[in-house]
Scaffold this active site. Structure first.
Site, mmCIF file in Angstrom:
data_model
loop_
_atom_site.group_PDB
_atom_site.id
_atom_site.type_symbol
_atom_site.label_atom_id
_atom_site.label_comp_id
_atom_site.label_asym_id
_atom_site.label_seq_id
_atom_site.Cartn_x
_atom_site.Cartn_y
_atom_site.Cartn_z
ATOM 1 N N GLN A 197 30.247 26.419 20.805
ATOM 2 C CA GLN A 197 29.777 25.135 21.249
ATOM 3 C C GLN A 197 30.790 23.986 20.835
ATOM 4 O OE1 GLN A 197 27.828 27.381 19.809
ATOM 5 N NE2 GLN A 197 25.569 27.046 20.390
ATOM 6 N N LYS A 254 27.083 34.941 54.897
ATOM 7 C CA LYS A 254 27.951 36.082 54.945
ATOM 8 C C LYS A 254 28.620 36.247 53.361
ATOM 9 C CE LYS A 254 28.909 39.751 57.304
ATOM 10 N NZ LYS A 254 27.753 40.547 58.140
ATOM 11 N N THR A 287 25.546 36.396 60.832
ATOM 12 C CA THR A 287 26.566 36.410 59.612
ATOM 13 C C THR A 287 28.010 37.009 60.112
ATOM 14 O OG1 THR A 287 25.643 38.357 58.638
ATOM 15 C CG2 THR A 287 24.722 36.486 58.236
ATOM 16 N N ASP A 288 28.018 38.083 61.222
ATOM 17 C CA ASP A 288 28.893 38.544 61.483
ATOM 18 C C ASP A 288 29.959 37.546 62.218
ATOM 19 O OD1 ASP A 288 30.131 41.495 62.230
ATOM 20 O OD2 ASP A 288 30.321 40.278 64.160
ATOM 21 N N PHE A 317 32.418 30.201 11.618
ATOM 22 C CA PHE A 317 31.111 29.951 11.870
ATOM 23 C C PHE A 317 30.346 30.144 10.674
ATOM 24 C CE2 PHE A 317 27.208 31.423 13.842
ATOM 25 C CZ PHE A 317 26.641 30.266 14.516
ATOM 26 N N HIS A 322 32.275 39.213 21.205
ATOM 27 C CA HIS A 322 32.171 39.516 19.643
ATOM 28 C C HIS A 322 33.359 40.595 19.538
ATOM 29 C CE1 HIS A 322 28.621 37.044 19.566
ATOM 30 N NE2 HIS A 322 28.110 37.739 20.450
ATOM 31 N N ARG A 348 37.165 34.125 11.601
ATOM 32 C CA ARG A 348 36.857 35.274 12.391
ATOM 33 C C ARG A 348 37.856 34.990 13.846
ATOM 34 N NH1 ARG A 348 31.456 33.227 15.850
ATOM 35 N NH2 ARG A 348 32.239 31.346 16.564
ATOM 36 N N ASN A 382 30.292 35.144 24.665
ATOM 37 C CA ASN A 382 31.074 35.404 23.342
ATOM 38 C C ASN A 382 31.516 36.790 23.458
ATOM 39 O OD1 ASN A 382 32.050 35.151 20.680
ATOM 40 N ND2 ASN A 382 30.649 34.012 20.060
#
Lengths: 281, 281, 281, 281
Positions: B219, B12, B57-58, B159, B247, B176, B245
């Site tokens: 990274q 569930k 599942t109930d 970067f 951006h 950045r 990311n």
């Protein structure tokens, strides 16, 4: 002692592409969303911030558009994915694995009394055709599939004979609604076997078995579908399913002074059963 | 020849629970969403529709509420998950593996000039605390984590020095915005090491390293965070990250007759880089 | 001095209904989501907490299922909405206005080589048929419409001759992609004019004009569609549109060494233009 | 006879802006999403495709970034919205009304043992601060508000004494969970009264009354909040609320052999009550 990198990958996700084939008055269009992930010699990027072996994810995105523009015709998602994967392997010596996953969105040509329209289209269902390519320099694996293929049958479905315990409240039902959003993926034995025709035939088989099966549970129907696909399509080695149960709860309208004919239901999204299996020969 | 079941599980998903501890005038609340999946001897359910070993599942959903009601106090998601997993293993002989994954949603007590309120709460951020339990009769694995922990730094991120090829358009940037939605999961060496205190200390460490790191790439920051967590928390064997990311594209406002001070950005959701790694000792 | 209630309403939203007509082997299904809102003499509920004139929203939900169960056949959303509205007006003297809005979800019967299936269905597109009923004891207003009808044309669309100022960067284009998600609502002059046939004819007209129009802007196409609908359907008094522009940004692949044929685009969701207008005779 | 344009507007939606104030080592950030809509002399755009009075929505987007870049400091959303509205009115003679709506997203400065961080931030809750400006050459109307302010109280809430009819199944409850996602908008009498301080004080008042009120219904609490705000803030002429009921359904765990202490609940999203009212002096 520095941490060891057990596994890593990086790439660009949710790259959207609309490609139009305008070579004839009757245009064709294709709408894709792509995810690209690379594995390779990326340790220095992590440990020292040396990016000399880092292909920017922005460049991966540009590569999608550049390679899409290199062909006039529209390719299948599997073909385009293979072309992308081979590009990255051929241009980046330090990349060992390329994983491309593509979702193709459904668009249909508009139809009118005087025929199909040349350049006007209408969005189809949420169902998506999926393609997944895992490519190394030694091997290419291709999976095709469907996602968000929502189906419902209003007969030939029941659920009885299950375990009862102290927490059971679910009644047995011999006539229920069965609805699910099919996610299925199948792996081809050879890249050469990947064709649009096989894709459409497998998709149709999935629907046919779902429709015709006397379902005793979601698992029972899942297995019947997979068993049939594997029996009928020798091109396929393996097929996997993820089937969320879209529960349609019956409303006992007799409590409102109306005869209950088992015709009024409440569709729900949560909680939901989730049935998953991978089948092979 | 019938299809072979390579792997299967069912359960569930999206079971929602709000539990209130009302034993004192100052109430406590906990809001969880749970997924339960079982593996075991389910072949006959698939192949013949024999449900005699099928726990609905109930019933799994009901079990969540029953077990939640058995304790007055609010447990950590890891504790509650372990209790659930052990219940299914102890009551269902044919079940071999129970997988419980829990997301705890953030609620904060309301505060006013005269202090905290006894029974009124306000929803916190989208950040979720996660717990994942994999339990068999022989072993229990517990992972804790965070999801949708969205963070941003407006300095100490660049970067540069990456691969340039025919499809490169990204400029090098030494200043950045770095923003991401942290998903991190760490695995404990022993179940006994799982405490709220360790959870909160690891979470704080993740934030501290993110904030203080001179980031040369996502990274690079990922590795710095994981390396620090593994160095500082001997209770942890492994930690995995999935970092999309977010951006924030700089807008060159000088084209609009305004001096560009690198202060105006467009946050975007797609496409986005995705950086993933698993680190261990 | 106590606050004055300028306007108020309350009701139940997101009531989901699946109705199955099982009277013949060939089943029919209908899937609706309903919102109900009432206006009336509710001041005491607000000001003193006196609920003696408060019909619980839970009862409104039950009423949907009770009234749905009272008929075997499946009604149009407009008919069902009118029946609901009249029920609340006839049973609640203190209610002055009932507003029912209904979204009908698209399901299609499965088709196979041997014909259409009796009781298996597949989810259609996200497009929804909408119905809105505003009913008082003196008047009933019915609007029908479509929502999330996503369309695209790859020719016969341009955008030139617009205002240029210090902040303009958009180039003029005589051949662009035009895509939008049509939301349209039309008001019938008389309740008696509301038929499924008119609904489907208006929908088809919207598509036809969109497809055939030489579009100089979204506004230009919006007006052409509305003007045609009002000219061709005397049953309609007024039609309103809300058209978000699904911008498909052209990628100049010539910067990647590929001849640019205006065939590669990036579909985007944000930011987007939004064009709205209400037209009448 | 050509269709008449009853009303029309167009503009740019979902324009996202991140602005960073970097003048000091301690940075400040602001994250906004803006919608811009113009009314004016746009008939020819619709009827003949003459775009000579059409300011492209792309230019509206650029204007947001240009004007954001013109100031170093971060303004309140109301101030920035007014500046944008006045810009469009002053540069476009043919525009008669500018409507700016702004959602400000919550970001919080990271805090550590050694104090607040200079340039690292963590996403706050989904709650948004909203601002709406309607400006003509004659008048400016400013509304402020909150959206998705999700709150819950686990005591001091009941719902009894309501209408019972043939479709009633809801039991009376004197001790229930009350939860809602507050959307509230208040209109200032004069533009000069708009300050950050008033915004925060009204928001705090909304929370305080929600927390302390002995609630007999959502309506009752809504009115109590609005009445208090209007009594305490003379700057405000009118306040409107839209309160979806986030139902938390009690689970009777006694059916699972556990003593029921009214502590276990199922939070649900659909269906839900929706209570709306506009209050004034």
């Amino acid at each position: 002692m520095a941490a060891r990198i057990v596994q890593d990958n990086y790439g660009k996700s949710r790259v959207r592409l609309l490609k139009v084939d305008k070579r004839k008055p009757r245009h064709d269009i294709q709408s894709l969303t792509l995810n690209i992930a690379l594995e390779g010699d990326f340790a220095a990027i992590h440990t020292t911030g040396d990016n000399s072996l880092c292909l920017p994810t922005d460049t991966m995105k540009n590569t999608v558009y550049a390679l899409a523009g290199q062909t006039d015709e529209i390719e299948s998602p599997e073909q385009f994915g293979l072309r992308l994967a081979r590009h990255f392997l051929s241009t980046c010596d330090h990349v060992s694995l390329v994983r491309i996953s593509i979702n193709e969105h459904s668009w249909k040509r508009m139809k009118f009394a005087d025929g199909e329209h040349d350049h006007s289209f209408i969005r189809g269902s949420k169902e998506e055709r999926t393609a997944k390519i895992d490519a190394t320099r030694d091997a290419e694996t291709v999976e095709s599939g469907v996602e968000d293929l929502v189906v419902l049958k209003s007969a030939q479905s029941g659920f009885v004979g299950f375990i009862k315990d102290a927490y059971t409240t679910l009644p047995e039902v011999s006539d229920r609604i069965l609805a699910t959003s099919i996610k299925a993926n199948w792996r081809y034995g050879k890249v050469e076997s990947v064709t649009d025709e096989v894709f459409h035939d497998i998709r149709k088989t999935i629907l046919r078995v779902f429709a015709d099966h006397d379902s005793l549970s979601v698992q029972h129907t899942l297995y019947a579908i997979g068993d049939t696909v594997l029996a009928e399509f020798s091109q396929i080695d393996e097929i996997a399913f993820s089937l969320p149960n879209i529960h349609c709860l019956p409303v006992d309208v007799s409590k409102f002074g109306v005869e209950d004919k088992n015709c009024i239901f409440i569709p729900t999204d949560e909680p939901h059963g989730l049935i998953e299996a991978r089948l092979a020969r």
